[in-house]
Design a protein around this motif. Structure first.
Motif, PDB file in Angstrom:
ATOM      1  N   TYR B  24       2.408 -29.635 -65.863  1.00 51.15           N
ATOM      2  CA  TYR B  24       1.700 -27.970 -66.172  1.00 51.15           C
ATOM      3  C   TYR B  24       0.907 -28.692 -67.548  1.00 51.15           C
ATOM      4  N   PRO B  25       1.465 -29.414 -68.853  1.00 50.09           N
ATOM      5  CA  PRO B  25       0.329 -29.517 -69.710  1.00 50.09           C
ATOM      6  C   PRO B  25      -1.426 -30.096 -69.503  1.00 50.09           C
ATOM      7  N   TYR B  28      -3.010 -28.265 -66.524  1.00 44.82           N
ATOM      8  CA  TYR B  28      -4.030 -26.862 -67.288  1.00 44.82           C
ATOM      9  C   TYR B  28      -5.019 -27.626 -68.802  1.00 44.82           C
ATOM     10  N   SER B  29      -4.760 -29.533 -69.238  1.00 44.75           N
ATOM     11  CA  SER B  29      -5.925 -29.756 -69.589  1.00 44.75           C
ATOM     12  C   SER B  29      -7.289 -30.462 -69.045  1.00 44.75           C
ATOM     13  N   MET B  32      -9.392 -26.603 -68.339  1.00 48.11           N
ATOM     14  CA  MET B  32      -9.763 -26.110 -69.532  1.00 48.11           C
ATOM     15  C   MET B  32     -11.103 -27.268 -69.906  1.00 48.11           C
ATOM     16  N   ALA B  40     -12.835 -19.865 -71.255  1.00 50.39           N
ATOM     17  CA  ALA B  40     -11.662 -21.418 -72.152  1.00 50.39           C
ATOM     18  C   ALA B  40     -11.346 -20.134 -73.253  1.00 50.39           C
ATOM     19  N   SER B  41     -11.892 -19.376 -74.079  1.00 48.22           N
ATOM     20  CA  SER B  41     -11.403 -18.653 -74.897  1.00 48.22           C
ATOM     21  C   SER B  41     -11.514 -16.964 -74.741  1.00 48.22           C
ATOM     22  N   ALA B  42     -11.307 -16.846 -73.201  1.00 46.32           N
ATOM     23  CA  ALA B  42     -10.917 -15.353 -73.015  1.00 46.32           C
ATOM     24  C   ALA B  42      -9.716 -15.480 -73.193  1.00 46.32           C
ATOM     25  N   TYR B  43      -9.573 -13.517 -73.501  1.00 43.49           N
ATOM     26  CA  TYR B  43      -8.682 -13.283 -73.063  1.00 43.49           C
ATOM     27  C   TYR B  43      -7.857 -12.250 -72.017  1.00 43.49           C
ATOM     28  N   PRO B  44      -6.867 -11.960 -71.163  1.00 41.47           N
ATOM     29  CA  PRO B  44      -6.335 -12.953 -70.279  1.00 41.47           C
ATOM     30  C   PRO B  44      -6.242 -14.048 -70.129  1.00 41.47           C
ATOM     31  N   PRO B  45      -5.835 -15.391 -70.468  1.00 43.97           N
ATOM     32  CA  PRO B  45      -6.497 -16.575 -69.617  1.00 43.97           C
ATOM     33  C   PRO B  45      -6.347 -16.240 -68.883  1.00 43.97           C
ATOM     34  N   SER B  46      -7.196 -17.433 -68.208  1.00 47.47           N
ATOM     35  CA  SER B  46      -7.538 -17.246 -66.973  1.00 47.47           C
ATOM     36  C   SER B  46      -6.506 -18.938 -66.191  1.00 47.47           C
ATOM     37  N   LEU B  47      -5.880 -18.662 -64.956  1.00 51.17           N
ATOM     38  CA  LEU B  47      -4.993 -19.450 -65.016  1.00 51.17           C
ATOM     39  C   LEU B  47      -5.981 -20.640 -64.499  1.00 51.17           C
ATOM     40  N   TRP B 238     -12.971 -24.943 -77.185  1.00 50.39           N
ATOM     41  CA  TRP B 238     -11.501 -25.922 -76.471  1.00 50.39           C
ATOM     42  C   TRP B 238     -12.063 -26.363 -75.611  1.00 50.39           C
ATOM     43  N   PHE B 242     -10.947 -30.103 -74.943  1.00 50.97           N
ATOM     44  CA  PHE B 242     -10.008 -30.694 -73.212  1.00 50.97           C
ATOM     45  C   PHE B 242     -10.839 -31.661 -72.885  1.00 50.97           C
TER      46      PHE B 242
END
Lengths: 322, 274
Positions: B24-25, B28-29, B32, B40-47, B238, B242
């Motif tokens: 996953y890590p 994930y990168s 990203m 990338a810096s939104a909340y909630p983060p997108s999967l 970010w 990434f």
């Protein structure tokens, strides 16, 4: 090293000349070839020995020397201080708490890292299909450098934008200050370190499992041994040399951890993650006190040596060598 | 023919879950790295990324000399790899195939170096490299690491496994140590050499503390230092950080694809059989 070479090659000429007149020709040539082999062997060793001398043995001696002196910021000796550097370390609570942090870090990362890798290695070993694919997945962290891994996890750990807190929230739990809460920081770094070391441990253990002959498994199966019994009676004993090696290497590795701490927390919050090597780095290359830095480095050496000896003395007894 | 049992199905399930967690890590990168800055810096983060924003890669190249970071790292790792192969195979040959005075002493000297953690010698080595004016040079990055006791042991074990009769036969034909080493031993030892090559390359590729100490200027930095600097510089974008990480990871991923077999085959064999 050049001295060693000279010392070796000079007698070669002299003895071979004097021997030639005294002894029969055959013995002389035998002796000469033996001396030639000596010189050649040292020529083969020379590059390694030279490098070890300059970048390992000399620095080791110099570390001891530096640790007994105080230095100016440029690294020049300012004066002899005896064991002051050492006693200062032990009277400052910071160093002692740093040792505790390092030990805790090792306890958090080494057993968990080995256990996880062992389970995964055993399960992949028994696989019939897709073995290579899983091997690739579990070895992967090995090639992710500490620099990249730390930055990735820094964002995963991010208090508001990070994925981990988002998932916690989705599960209905309170967010955690992974790297900013002194109670959590070391645990967070340990989680990340276990992940990072998984690849190396996994490769070593898989490699060890490949060395166990299939016939042993076959005959155990024919004798009606179940998978758990096979694991305890065959895999574990035969894998124990590899497990022991992984234990020694990862314990040493835990005491040498630096990169992830420098990038993720820089020893903080409130020194809760200031491990051994980080404090050597800080003392030597931020505060420019090479004397106390060296004293810490020497202590690190002693601690690692002690731990390794203990492991060889106590744990290796349980290791089964074929 | 083995049958696919329920137990195996369960183990596949567990393993797949574990693989997803481990990967996953990295995945994930990759995700990203192709997001826009706002995503990338939104909340909630997108999967998952909503669109493939490949301009990030170009942007990273423009922002930092990432090509020269990667180039430096590859060059330094290759030099260390070749150096270690040469020094370790020479020393291993002497230990495995030659008789000489002081062999026992020399061998324990090599063994002793494995006990010394590298960090203990770091301060004097830094001072040495500085006094040689090697800071910010390739010499400073590579020369301290050109010899390896671990590699010497690994190769020695492999050399010892090769049949002794081979050397006897070669000797009969008038083949000396040097020729035997170069033309018989080395070609026969390709698997062990391959394992050491992959291992030492990866080790150097991933090293962090030493390059951090001895490089100061941007053009000399290795990718590991470059990546962490990227993070300090541009803490807001970010996605670009990434993108840089992805570029740094890709070469080593390729190395793993090609080197995995070597590693799995050789690591334990070299380290353990005594």
């Amino acid at each position: 090293m050049s001295e060693l070479d000279k010392r070796l090659s000079l007698p070669v000429e002299r003895t071979s000349a004097s021997v030639r007149s005294a002894l029969p020709l055959r013995a002389a040539s035998l002796k000469r070839s033996r001396l030639k082999e000596n010189a050649l062997a040292y020529a083969f060793l020379a590059p390694s020995l030279l490098l070890f001398a300059v970048f390992l043995f000399y620095p080791l001696v110099k570390s001891v020397y530096l640790s007994l002196h105080s230095t100016d910021p440029a690294g020049r000796i300012a004066g002899f201080t005896g064991f002051d550097n050492y006693s200062d370390l032990f009277t400052s609570g910071l160093f002692v708490s740093g040792i505790k942090t390092t030990a805790l870090f090792a306890l958090l990362t080494v057993p968990a890292g080995i256990l996880l890798a062992l389970i995964l290695a055993v399960l992949t070993h028994n696989m019939l299909r897709g073995k290579r694919l899983f091997q690739f997945a579990f070895s992967l962290p090995m090639v992710i450098s500490v620099g990249s891994a730390s930055v990735i996890w820094k964002f995963l750990f991010h208090p508001t934008l990070g994925m981990l807190n988002y998932l916690l929230e989705q599960a209905g739990m309170a967010p955690v200050g992974w790297l900013i809460d002194p109670h959590w920081a070391l645990l967070s770094i340990s989680i990340m370190t276990v992940w990072m070391n998984l690849g190396f441990n996994y490769i070593l253990l898989s490699s060890g499992m490949q060395g166990i002959p299939d016939e042993i498994y076959e005959s155990a199966r024919i004798d009606g041994a179940g998978p758990l019994r096979v694991f305890y009676r065959i895999t574990m004993p035969l894998l124990s040399p590899t497990l022991f090696f992984v234990l020694v290497v990862s314990t040493i590795g835990a005491f040498q951890s630096f990169g992830q701490i420098n990038i993720l927390t820089q020893g903080g919050p409130m020194n809760s993650t200031s491990v051994f090597v980080y404090s050597i780095y800080q003392e030597s290359f931020i505060n420019f006190r090479f004397g106390t830095g060296s004293a810490q480095a020497i202590l690190l050496f002693l601690v690692i040596m002690l731990l390794t000896l203990i492991q060889f003395k106590w744990v290796e007894r349980k290791v089964h060598y074929q | 023919m083995k049958k696919f049992t329920a137990g195996q199905a369960l183990s596949y399930l567990v393993m797949t879950a574990a693989a997803v967690l481990v990967l996953y890590p990295v995945v994930y990168s990759f995700f990203m790295s192709v997001m826009t800055q706002s995503e990338a810096s939104a909340y909630p983060p997108s999967l998952f990324p909503h669109a493939l924003h490949l301009a990030n890669m170009k942007e990273v190249f423009r922002m930092v000399p990432i090509a020269s970071f990667i180039g430096n790292t590859f060059f330094v790792s290759a030099v260390v790899m070749i150096g270690q192969l040469v020094t370790a195979s020479c020393a291993a040959y002497a230990f495995a195939n030659m008789e000489f005075k002081g062999k026992g002493l020399m061998f324990s000297l090599f063994a002793a170096t494995m006990m010394v953690p590298w960090e203990v010698t770091m301060i004097p080595n830094y001072l040495t490299v500085r006094s040689l004016n090697w800071l910010d040079t390739y010499q400073g990055l590579t020369i301290p690491f050109l010899a390896t006791a671990f590699g010497t042991f690994m190769l020695r074990q492999f050399f010892l496994q090769l049949p002794k009769e081979l050397f006897e036969a070669a000797k009969m034909d008038g083949c000396g140590h040097v020729r035997y080493f170069l033309f018989h031993m080395l070609p026969l030892s390709r698997p062990a050499l391959g394992t050491l090559a992959v291992y030492s390359f990866l080790n150097m590729y991933n090293s962090y503390l030493w390059p951090l100490l001895v490089t100061n200027s941007k053009p000399m930095r290795t990718i590991q230092i470059g990546i962490s600097m990227l993070e300090f510089q541009e803490s807001t974008s970010w996605n670009l950080v990434f993108a840089g990480i992805t570029l740094a990871i890709l070469p080593s991923l390729l190395l793993l694809v090609f080197g995995l077999k070597q590693l799995v085959r050789g690591m334990a064999a070299g380290a353990l059989k005594g």
